[in-house]
Write a protein that holds these residues in place. Sequence first.
Motif, mmCIF file in Angstrom:
data_model
loop_
_atom_site.group_PDB
_atom_site.id
_atom_site.type_symbol
_atom_site.label_atom_id
_atom_site.label_comp_id
_atom_site.label_asym_id
_atom_site.label_seq_id
_atom_site.Cartn_x
_atom_site.Cartn_y
_atom_site.Cartn_z
ATOM 1 N N VAL A 229 0.844 -1.206 0.000
ATOM 2 C CA VAL A 229 0.000 0.000 0.000
ATOM 3 C C VAL A 229 0.874 1.249 0.000
ATOM 4 N N GLU A 230 1.884 1.241 0.835
ATOM 5 C CA GLU A 230 2.766 2.417 0.937
ATOM 6 C C GLU A 230 3.558 2.640 -0.352
ATOM 7 N N LEU A 231 4.006 1.557 -0.992
ATOM 8 C CA LEU A 231 4.782 1.689 -2.219
ATOM 9 C C LEU A 231 3.923 2.279 -3.344
ATOM 10 N N MET A 232 2.719 1.737 -3.538
ATOM 11 C CA MET A 232 1.858 2.264 -4.594
ATOM 12 C C MET A 232 1.434 3.694 -4.270
ATOM 13 N N GLY A 233 1.212 3.961 -2.990
ATOM 14 C CA GLY A 233 0.885 5.316 -2.578
ATOM 15 C C GLY A 233 1.997 6.292 -2.892
ATOM 16 N N LEU A 234 3.241 5.835 -2.712
ATOM 17 C CA LEU A 234 4.402 6.665 -3.021
ATOM 18 C C LEU A 234 4.448 7.004 -4.509
ATOM 19 N N TYR A 235 4.087 6.046 -5.343
ATOM 20 C CA TYR A 235 4.080 6.267 -6.788
ATOM 21 C C TYR A 235 3.018 7.291 -7.215
ATOM 22 N N LEU A 236 1.945 7.391 -6.435
ATOM 23 C CA LEU A 236 0.781 8.162 -6.890
ATOM 24 C C LEU A 236 0.527 9.457 -6.126
ATOM 25 N N LYS A 237 1.117 9.622 -4.953
ATOM 26 C CA LYS A 237 0.699 10.703 -4.067
ATOM 27 C C LYS A 237 1.011 12.103 -4.587
ATOM 28 N N SER A 238 1.931 12.221 -5.545
ATOM 29 C CA SER A 238 2.235 13.552 -6.078
ATOM 30 C C SER A 238 1.102 14.091 -6.950
ATOM 31 N N ASP A 239 0.282 13.193 -7.502
ATOM 32 C CA ASP A 239 -0.797 13.616 -8.401
ATOM 33 C C ASP A 239 -2.198 13.347 -7.857
ATOM 34 N N TYR A 240 -2.308 12.472 -6.871
ATOM 35 C CA TYR A 240 -3.622 12.066 -6.393
ATOM 36 C C TYR A 240 -3.674 12.045 -4.868
ATOM 37 N N GLU A 241 -4.896 12.097 -4.348
ATOM 38 C CA GLU A 241 -5.091 11.877 -2.914
ATOM 39 C C GLU A 241 -5.188 10.370 -2.691
ATOM 40 N N VAL A 242 -4.285 9.826 -1.905
ATOM 41 C CA VAL A 242 -4.210 8.380 -1.699
ATOM 42 C C VAL A 242 -4.915 7.996 -0.404
ATOM 43 N N ILE A 243 -5.782 6.985 -0.495
ATOM 44 C CA ILE A 243 -6.524 6.485 0.673
ATOM 45 C C ILE A 243 -6.162 5.017 0.863
ATOM 46 N N PRO A 244 -5.615 4.636 2.017
ATOM 47 C CA PRO A 244 -5.234 3.236 2.236
ATOM 48 C C PRO A 244 -6.370 2.414 2.850
ATOM 49 N N ALA A 245 -6.370 1.117 2.538
ATOM 50 C CA ALA A 245 -7.256 0.158 3.194
ATOM 51 C C ALA A 245 -6.542 -1.179 3.207
ATOM 52 N N TYR A 246 -6.755 -1.966 4.278
ATOM 53 C CA TYR A 246 -5.957 -3.175 4.460
ATOM 54 C C TYR A 246 -6.801 -4.457 4.511
ATOM 55 N N SER A 247 -8.067 -4.350 4.143
ATOM 56 C CA SER A 247 -8.921 -5.540 4.077
ATOM 57 C C SER A 247 -10.090 -5.238 3.148
ATOM 58 N N GLY A 248 -10.782 -6.311 2.755
ATOM 59 C CA GLY A 248 -11.918 -6.135 1.867
ATOM 60 C C GLY A 248 -13.037 -5.318 2.492
ATOM 61 N N GLN A 249 -13.368 -5.622 3.741
ATOM 62 C CA GLN A 249 -14.446 -4.883 4.398
ATOM 63 C C GLN A 249 -14.077 -3.431 4.612
ATOM 64 N N GLU A 250 -12.820 -3.175 4.972
ATOM 65 C CA GLU A 250 -12.378 -1.790 5.136
ATOM 66 C C GLU A 250 -12.480 -1.046 3.810
ATOM 67 N N ALA A 251 -12.192 -1.752 2.712
ATOM 68 C CA ALA A 251 -12.308 -1.131 1.389
ATOM 69 C C ALA A 251 -13.741 -0.691 1.117
ATOM 70 N N LEU A 252 -14.705 -1.558 1.407
ATOM 71 C CA LEU A 252 -16.112 -1.219 1.181
ATOM 72 C C LEU A 252 -16.538 -0.056 2.077
ATOM 73 N N ASP A 253 -16.036 -0.041 3.310
ATOM 74 C CA ASP A 253 -16.353 1.067 4.222
ATOM 75 C C ASP A 253 -15.760 2.380 3.706
ATOM 76 N N LYS A 254 -14.537 2.323 3.189
ATOM 77 C CA LYS A 254 -13.878 3.526 2.682
ATOM 78 C C LYS A 254 -14.565 4.033 1.407
ATOM 79 N N VAL A 255 -15.094 3.122 0.609
ATOM 80 C CA VAL A 255 -15.824 3.545 -0.589
ATOM 81 C C VAL A 255 -17.030 4.407 -0.188
ATOM 82 N N LYS A 256 -17.717 3.991 0.863
ATOM 83 C CA LYS A 256 -18.878 4.760 1.323
ATOM 84 C C LYS A 256 -18.489 6.087 1.950
ATOM 85 N N SER A 257 -17.427 6.082 2.754
ATOM 86 C CA SER A 257 -17.079 7.288 3.514
ATOM 87 C C SER A 257 -16.220 8.271 2.725
#
Length: 253
Positions: A17-45
């Motif tokens: 997550v941190e590596l891909m975030g490093l690649y993208l953070k200069s152009d995008y707002e990066v949001i991390p999630a570490y499980s499937g359920q957390e991903a679905l929760d982050k999509v809503k919030s």
Amino acid sequence: MHDRDKVLIVDDEQAIVELMGLYLKSDYEVIPAYSGQEALDKVKSEKPDIILLDVMMPDMNGYEVCRVLKTSVETQFLPVVMVTALSGKDDRIKGIEVGADEFLGKPVNRLELVTRVRSLLRIKHLQDKILAERNEAMNYLDVAGFIVFVLDADMKIHLVNTKGNDILGYGEFELIGNDFIKSLVPEATGESLRETLSQAVGGEAELPEFTEHPVITKDGNEIPVRWYDVVLKDNSGNVTGILRSGEDLSKFQ
């Protein structure tokens, strides 16, 4: 300056997550999630614009998360990139079946990652513009007092405007995916209506100037409606469905 696009990165390994975030953070707002359920929760919030989704996760794998997102009316157009160390043909087919938009292999190549994200976001922005224009047109029809449905070639409901939901007593997404005739048309009228619309979709007959038939509300009442139908076609001239706009006749009774 407009807000930056949000990229949700989902992987049970923090280092990835941190590596891909490093690649993208200069152009995008990066949001991390570490499980499937957390991903679905982050999509809503967080309402991300694109998701980079690991396949192999312990609680809910990426295929399951993608299936949930792609079967929801609210998130069906959200781009999902499956990120996986799996390289088999069957794995890709499974990803396509659940609606994945793209695939990236592990270890992730920085240039490939940035290019795929940029490309998918460009497509999403175009879709958002088209949807906004469509919604604006639907708002005009709401103000005019018309019931509006968009049906596919099998008479499944793809869209209904606010006026239609209000008159029929349904919530915003309740009717989406349902068969229009089975759900809303009295049985005595349904068979002949299906034949008329199916013949028009198949190019076998022209639609009449208008038809009058009732629809059934959620609480079981019947409302008389005058319907004006138009066959919908894509840019290649292929029929994609029917636009039905209806005038509630009960207000004249």
